[in-house]
Design an enzyme around this catalytic site. Structure first.
Site, mmCIF file in Angstrom:
data_model
loop_
_atom_site.group_PDB
_atom_site.id
_atom_site.type_symbol
_atom_site.label_atom_id
_atom_site.label_comp_id
_atom_site.label_asym_id
_atom_site.label_seq_id
_atom_site.Cartn_x
_atom_site.Cartn_y
_atom_site.Cartn_z
ATOM 1 N N ASP A 52 0.825 -1.212 0.000
ATOM 2 C CA ASP A 52 0.000 0.000 0.000
ATOM 3 C C ASP A 52 0.854 1.254 0.000
ATOM 4 O O ASP A 52 0.521 2.252 -0.636
ATOM 5 C CB ASP A 52 -0.932 0.014 1.222
ATOM 6 C CG ASP A 52 -1.999 -1.049 1.113
ATOM 7 O OD1 ASP A 52 -2.197 -1.562 -0.012
ATOM 8 O OD2 ASP A 52 -2.612 -1.389 2.142
ATOM 9 N N LEU A 110 -16.288 -24.169 -29.416
ATOM 10 C CA LEU A 110 -15.706 -25.505 -29.537
ATOM 11 C C LEU A 110 -16.791 -26.525 -29.783
ATOM 12 O O LEU A 110 -17.910 -26.397 -29.281
ATOM 13 C CB LEU A 110 -14.967 -25.877 -28.245
ATOM 14 C CG LEU A 110 -13.658 -25.155 -27.951
ATOM 15 C CD1 LEU A 110 -13.191 -25.487 -26.546
ATOM 16 C CD2 LEU A 110 -12.600 -25.561 -28.966
ATOM 17 N N GLU A 151 -6.291 -29.215 -21.493
ATOM 18 C CA GLU A 151 -6.416 -28.129 -20.515
ATOM 19 C C GLU A 151 -7.782 -28.209 -19.850
ATOM 20 O O GLU A 151 -8.722 -28.747 -20.426
ATOM 21 C CB GLU A 151 -6.377 -26.767 -21.223
ATOM 22 C CG GLU A 151 -5.076 -26.447 -21.869
ATOM 23 C CD GLU A 151 -5.213 -25.272 -22.835
ATOM 24 O OE1 GLU A 151 -6.301 -24.693 -22.972
ATOM 25 O OE2 GLU A 151 -4.206 -24.955 -23.453
ATOM 26 N N LYS A 187 -11.343 -26.839 -18.847
ATOM 27 C CA LYS A 187 -12.271 -25.878 -19.442
ATOM 28 C C LYS A 187 -12.932 -25.126 -18.292
ATOM 29 O O LYS A 187 -13.935 -25.566 -17.727
ATOM 30 C CB LYS A 187 -13.320 -26.604 -20.291
ATOM 31 C CG LYS A 187 -14.178 -25.677 -21.119
ATOM 32 C CD LYS A 187 -14.990 -26.487 -22.133
ATOM 33 C CE LYS A 187 -15.800 -25.598 -23.064
ATOM 34 N NZ LYS A 187 -16.683 -24.661 -22.391
ATOM 35 N N ASP A 218 -15.051 -22.557 -16.303
ATOM 36 C CA ASP A 218 -16.366 -22.049 -16.645
ATOM 37 C C ASP A 218 -16.470 -20.558 -16.311
ATOM 38 O O ASP A 218 -16.689 -20.182 -15.164
ATOM 39 C CB ASP A 218 -17.413 -22.839 -15.855
ATOM 40 C CG ASP A 218 -18.744 -22.823 -16.545
ATOM 41 O OD1 ASP A 218 -18.826 -22.288 -17.666
ATOM 42 O OD2 ASP A 218 -19.707 -23.346 -15.959
ATOM 43 N N TYR A 241 -5.291 -18.817 -22.455
ATOM 44 C CA TYR A 241 -5.054 -20.126 -23.069
ATOM 45 C C TYR A 241 -4.782 -20.071 -24.573
ATOM 46 O O TYR A 241 -4.664 -21.101 -25.212
ATOM 47 C CB TYR A 241 -6.213 -21.073 -22.803
ATOM 48 C CG TYR A 241 -7.563 -20.518 -23.175
ATOM 49 C CD1 TYR A 241 -7.883 -20.256 -24.503
ATOM 50 C CD2 TYR A 241 -8.520 -20.255 -22.197
ATOM 51 C CE1 TYR A 241 -9.102 -19.729 -24.845
ATOM 52 C CE2 TYR A 241 -9.753 -19.725 -22.539
ATOM 53 C CZ TYR A 241 -10.036 -19.465 -23.860
ATOM 54 O OH TYR A 241 -11.251 -18.948 -24.205
ATOM 55 N N LYS A 288 -6.609 -30.075 -27.536
ATOM 56 C CA LYS A 288 -6.153 -29.350 -28.724
ATOM 57 C C LYS A 288 -5.018 -30.097 -29.406
ATOM 58 O O LYS A 288 -4.165 -30.672 -28.730
ATOM 59 C CB LYS A 288 -5.630 -27.959 -28.320
ATOM 60 C CG LYS A 288 -6.674 -27.102 -27.622
ATOM 61 C CD LYS A 288 -6.101 -25.808 -27.068
ATOM 62 C CE LYS A 288 -7.235 -24.987 -26.443
ATOM 63 N NZ LYS A 288 -6.762 -23.790 -25.741
ATOM 64 N N LYS A 330 -17.198 -32.547 -22.480
ATOM 65 C CA LYS A 330 -18.054 -31.932 -21.462
ATOM 66 C C LYS A 330 -18.460 -32.967 -20.417
ATOM 67 O O LYS A 330 -18.886 -34.061 -20.744
ATOM 68 C CB LYS A 330 -19.321 -31.363 -22.115
ATOM 69 C CG LYS A 330 -19.051 -30.223 -23.080
ATOM 70 C CD LYS A 330 -18.667 -28.932 -22.377
ATOM 71 C CE LYS A 330 -19.863 -28.154 -21.898
ATOM 72 N NZ LYS A 330 -20.525 -27.383 -22.925
ATOM 73 N N CYS A 350 -52.175 -24.857 7.279
ATOM 74 C CA CYS A 350 -51.122 -24.001 6.723
ATOM 75 C C CYS A 350 -50.107 -23.667 7.815
ATOM 76 O O CYS A 350 -50.484 -23.193 8.887
ATOM 77 C CB CYS A 350 -51.737 -22.717 6.174
ATOM 78 S SG CYS A 350 -50.503 -21.476 5.742
ATOM 79 N N CYS A 400 -50.471 -19.651 8.647
ATOM 80 C CA CYS A 400 -51.633 -19.023 9.282
ATOM 81 C C CYS A 400 -52.527 -20.016 10.004
ATOM 82 O O CYS A 400 -53.451 -19.625 10.702
ATOM 83 C CB CYS A 400 -52.447 -18.259 8.236
ATOM 84 S SG CYS A 400 -53.241 -19.348 7.044
ATOM 85 N N CYS A 430 -53.423 -23.250 0.680
ATOM 86 C CA CYS A 430 -54.012 -22.520 1.784
ATOM 87 C C CYS A 430 -54.895 -21.471 1.134
ATOM 88 O O CYS A 430 -54.432 -20.699 0.295
ATOM 89 C CB CYS A 430 -52.907 -21.852 2.608
ATOM 90 S SG CYS A 430 -53.528 -20.527 3.651
ATOM 91 N N CYS A 442 -53.309 -14.857 4.515
ATOM 92 C CA CYS A 442 -52.244 -15.679 5.088
ATOM 93 C C CYS A 442 -50.904 -14.935 4.973
ATOM 94 O O CYS A 442 -50.517 -14.522 3.880
ATOM 95 C CB CYS A 442 -52.196 -16.998 4.334
ATOM 96 S SG CYS A 442 -50.696 -17.934 4.582
HETATM 97 S S1 IVH Z 1 -9.969 -22.756 -26.654
HETATM 98 C C1 IVH Z 1 -10.656 -21.798 -30.908
HETATM 99 N N1 IVH Z 1 -9.305 -23.383 -24.199
HETATM 100 O O1 IVH Z 1 -14.774 -22.581 -23.852
HETATM 101 C C2 IVH Z 1 -10.603 -22.356 -29.543
HETATM 102 N N2 IVH Z 1 -11.459 -22.475 -24.594
HETATM 103 O O2 IVH Z 1 -16.733 -23.366 -26.273
HETATM 104 C C3 IVH Z 1 -11.366 -21.537 -28.622
HETATM 105 N N3 IVH Z 1 -12.808 -22.176 -22.574
HETATM 106 O O3 IVH Z 1 -15.519 -19.653 -25.523
HETATM 107 C C4 IVH Z 1 -11.337 -21.862 -27.239
HETATM 108 N N4 IVH Z 1 -11.310 -22.931 -21.158
HETATM 109 O O4 IVH Z 1 -14.519 -19.394 -23.293
HETATM 110 C C5 IVH Z 1 -10.262 -22.896 -25.006
HETATM 111 N N5 IVH Z 1 -8.593 -23.949 -22.076
HETATM 112 C C6 IVH Z 1 -9.525 -23.461 -22.876
HETATM 113 C C7 IVH Z 1 -10.772 -23.017 -22.383
HETATM 114 C C8 IVH Z 1 -11.721 -22.541 -23.283
HETATM 115 C C9 IVH Z 1 -12.529 -22.420 -21.279
HETATM 116 C C10 IVH Z 1 -14.087 -21.634 -23.081
HETATM 117 C C11 IVH Z 1 -13.928 -20.449 -23.966
HETATM 118 C C12 IVH Z 1 -14.687 -20.702 -25.205
HETATM 119 C C13 IVH Z 1 -15.471 -21.918 -24.859
HETATM 120 C C14 IVH Z 1 -15.519 -22.797 -26.088
#
Ligand code: IVH
Length: 669
Positions: free
Chosen positions: A41, A87, A117, A119, A121, A226, A289, A313, A407, A410, A425, A430
């Site tokens: 700070d 994707l 990697e 994914k 959310d 990524y 990938k 997924k 209820c 009430c 009820c 109520c």
């Molecule tokens: S690659 C062309 N890598 O998933 C490749 N996407 O449905 C584009 N996401 O909109 C994405 N982790 O927001 C990639 N390690 C990862 C990811 C990732 C999350 C999301 C991303 C994208 C969606 C694809």
């Protein structure tokens, strides 16, 4: 002398920025700080002071710029140089094998390396750096253009304002929120009577799409990078690319692996499936990938997604927990719903302590007893439900649950009306029903009174301050301030929010009344047909039923509502308080401003908030035109869910594609 002082100041500012950025990186990315918060700070204060004394020293990459500047009037759009694609999804091992098969066939290779990697959310974003300085950033938007959210991205401490090397590039990644931060934030929001976010992803998205960067700065956002946009860096594999991003001090997720075959990639997917709960953030799958960048290039993209990547997924998360108790809830229509009180568990983004059991028939069908061990999941990712009972876990101590005869709020006798699954009820005064009615009236899609959630509604009822909807409009800050939970500030905020709601259009008021069967859509139809509450309340059954899309059930309920003796008093008091009773006129060019004069719209796919006809009417009302197919004259294609070939055509012709949210913004509703 003066010049020398200035030079010294400039040198010190540069040094401070370097140091601050270094400590920032150690703290927020490496999680390994080497100085205390107060030392940090002090550095920050020194820099702020220098920039105040010598305003010419202020710069784009200064950490003082993170705090959040003034709110913006709206979002500008940014076009992605390289589209941000989605994707393709896989849900089973077989689909991964199909993917691998396609990749090998198209490349003619017998073996391909894959990079796996998590994914995470959250929300996809793109960051642009020029000679190492963070210049601007945007959301993914529709993949072709996104919203300029530079001001908000700057507030994320993990986003370096200056890279470790002065490179020019566009990086892509995911902004997200840790579960624990999300929970803490929601807890605070609940205490302040603010609307809760459903899960960390919504919270992250909502926080990034703020016009006021100070709001974003207060939210615990994080980021993983990524990928890269267009570049000509000497990189050969995705693994190299991530190492390179790390070297630039961009946050990259550690849980990643190079796999020599699709089977190894599958093992990676499987290994995280059961462990994903151990991560501090939510993931919804694994991204696989092709590792070699030259191969990625050769494989190319389809219109929607790269051929070189796929998302595996995970199925919706299921968790085991115990039913501690079964209670009943009284809704605003008096429906009595059994609710399971659960041992708290974290499930798909939030802590779950309750699950609706819907009605006694479903309860009986699933044979749920108090004390049972059960499997739960979220239906549609939001509402928790009990999937099944683990009967083998029963000890004999479980108790059966009986629906109450009276209820719980009430004490009136409850009735199961013929043809209905719910017991009700029927007592019109109520307390539980009244509180629920106030909550519904104040909810976002009805009168949108911020700060009036269940806890406050209950408090107002208990204190005798709001026993019906009209009472709300006779509250003042002095009455509210002394109440526990309502500090002075939120008391005056609440009064202001109530005041503001007086100007809402009629359809919101109608929906807010909570008349049975009258949802948002019917409320809109009625309001647009009658335009004033006075005309609507005088309408006979026949007139109501004659409106297209208003069936006899809705008509009956509306008629009954306006005939009920207590309604007259309610309306009279609302009117006296100055609540608006009319709908802005929708006829050709009347009330709405002609903000879309001459603009041509085409719709594709289903919209959530309107039917096609409603959307078209809103466009016409503002002077715009609606066509059924895309041509060179089309200004906007509005893409709803599952848009069809019109979307492809619009893209080919370079027509601007907008989603429902942007459409609503254009309408200035
Ligand atoms: S690659 C062309 N890598 O998933 C490749 N996407 O449905 C584009 N996401 O909109 C994405 N982790 O927001 C990639 N390690 C990862 C990811 C990732 C999350 C999301 C991303 C994208 C969606 C694809």
């Amino acid at each position: 002398m003066n010049k020398k002082r200035k030079e010294e100041a400039a040198a010190r500012a540069t040094q401070l920025r370097r140091e601050i950025e270094e400590h920032n990186y150690r703290y927020h990315v490496l999680d390994d700080p080497v100085i205390s918060d107060s030392e940090f700070d002090a550095l920050m204060r020194e820099l702020v002071e220098l920039e105040r004394q010598y305003p010419e020293l202020q710069s784009e990459d200064s950490p003082t710029r993170r705090v959040g500047g003034a709110p913006l009037p709206g979002f500008a759009t940014l076009t992605h140089k390289l589209p941000m694609l989605g994707l393709d999804n896989a849900f089973q091992a077989e689909e991964l094998h199909d993917f691998d098969h396609r990749v090998r066939k198209l490349t003619g290779l017998s073996a391909v390396d894959y990079f796996c990697e998590l994914k995470v959310d959250g929300l996809a974003v793109s960051l642009q750096y020029e000679e190492g300085i963070f210049l601007r950033g945007s959301t993914r938007g529709d993949g072709f253009t996104g919203e300029d959210i530079t001001h908000n991205l700057r507030t994320i401490k993990q986003v370096p304002l200056r890279l470790y090397e002065p490179v020019t590039l566009e990086v892509r990644g995911e902004v997200y929120m840790n579960r624990a931060d999300f929970e803490a934030m929601n807890k605070l929001r609940r205490e302040n009577g603010e609307a809760l976010f459903a899960n960390p992803r919504n919270a992250a998205a909502g926080s990034l799409r703020q016009l006021d960067p100070r709001v974003t700065a207060s939210r615990p956002l994080r980021i993983f990078l990524y990928g890269l946009g267009e570049h000509n860096l000497p990189l050969y594999t995705h693994a190299d690319l991530l190492d390179f991003l790390e070297r630039l001090r961009l946050p990259v997720n550690n849980h990643r692996a190079l796999c020599r075959s699709i089977d190894e990639a599958w093992d990676f997917c499987r290994s995280w499936q059961d462990r994903r709960g151990e991560l501090p953030y939510e993931i919804d799958g694994i991204v696989i990938k092709v590792n070699e960048l030259a191969l990625q290039e050769r494989l190319g993209n389809t219109a929607r997604s790269p051929r070189w990547a796929i998302a595996f997924k995970y199925p919706p998360e299921e968790k085991r927990t115990r039913v501690i108790d079964i209670r009943v809830n009284v809704g605003r229509t008096g429906a009595i719903t059994p609710v399971a009180v659960l041992e708290p568990v974290f499930l798909s983004g939030s802590t779950v302590q309750r699950a609706s059991l819907h009605n006694e028939d479903i309860l009986a069908e699933k044979e749920i007893m108090i004390g049972d061990t059960v499997i739960i999941r979220k239906a549609g990712e939001i509402i928790p439900e009990v999937v099944r009972v683990l009967k083998e876990k029963r000890t004999g101590d479980e108790r059966e649950f009986q629906m109450p005869e009276r209820c719980p709020s009430c004490g009136a006798a409850v009735h199961r009306l013929p043809g209905e699954a719910a017991r009700r009820c029927l007592n019109p005064s109520c307390p539980a029903q009244l509180v629920e009615r106030i909550v519904h009236f104040a909810s976002r899609r009805a009168m949108d009174i911020e700060g009036l959630g269940p806890a406050v509604a209950e408090l107002l009822w208990r204190e005798g301050l709001a026993r019906n909807l009209a009472d709300l409009y006779y509250l003042n800050a002095a009455q509210l301030a002394p109440l526990e939970r309502l500090a002075e500030k939120s008391a005056s905020n609440l009064v202001a929010a109530i005041e503001k709601s007086k100007g809402n259009p009629l359809h919101r008021l109608l929906f807010g009344f909570g008349i049975r069967f009258v949802g948002e859509k019917a409320a809109r139809l009625l309001a647009e047909h009658f335009l004033t509450l006075d005309r609507l309340r005088r309408a006979g059954l026949e007139e109501l039923t004659a409106i297209s899309e208003i069936g006899p059930k809705i008509a009956g309920a509306v008629y009954e509502f306006f005939q009920a003796p207590e309604t007259a008093g309610l309306l009279e008091r609302l009117e006296r308080a100055g609540v608006n009773f009319s709908e802005p006129v929708v006829e050709e060019g009347a009330a709405a401003e002609r903000t879309l004069e001459g603009k041509a719209f085409v719709f594709s796919g289903a919209l959530e908030r309107f039917t096609r006809d409603e959307a078209a009417a809103l466009v016409r009302e503002r002077g715009g035109k609606v066509a059924s197919s895309v041509s060179r004259k089309t200004d906007y294609l509005v893409a709803g869910s599952e848009p069809g070939s019109k979307l492809t055509r619009a893209r080919e012709m370079g027509v601007e594609v907008i989603d429902e949210e942007s459409f609503v913004k254009l309408l200035q509703l």
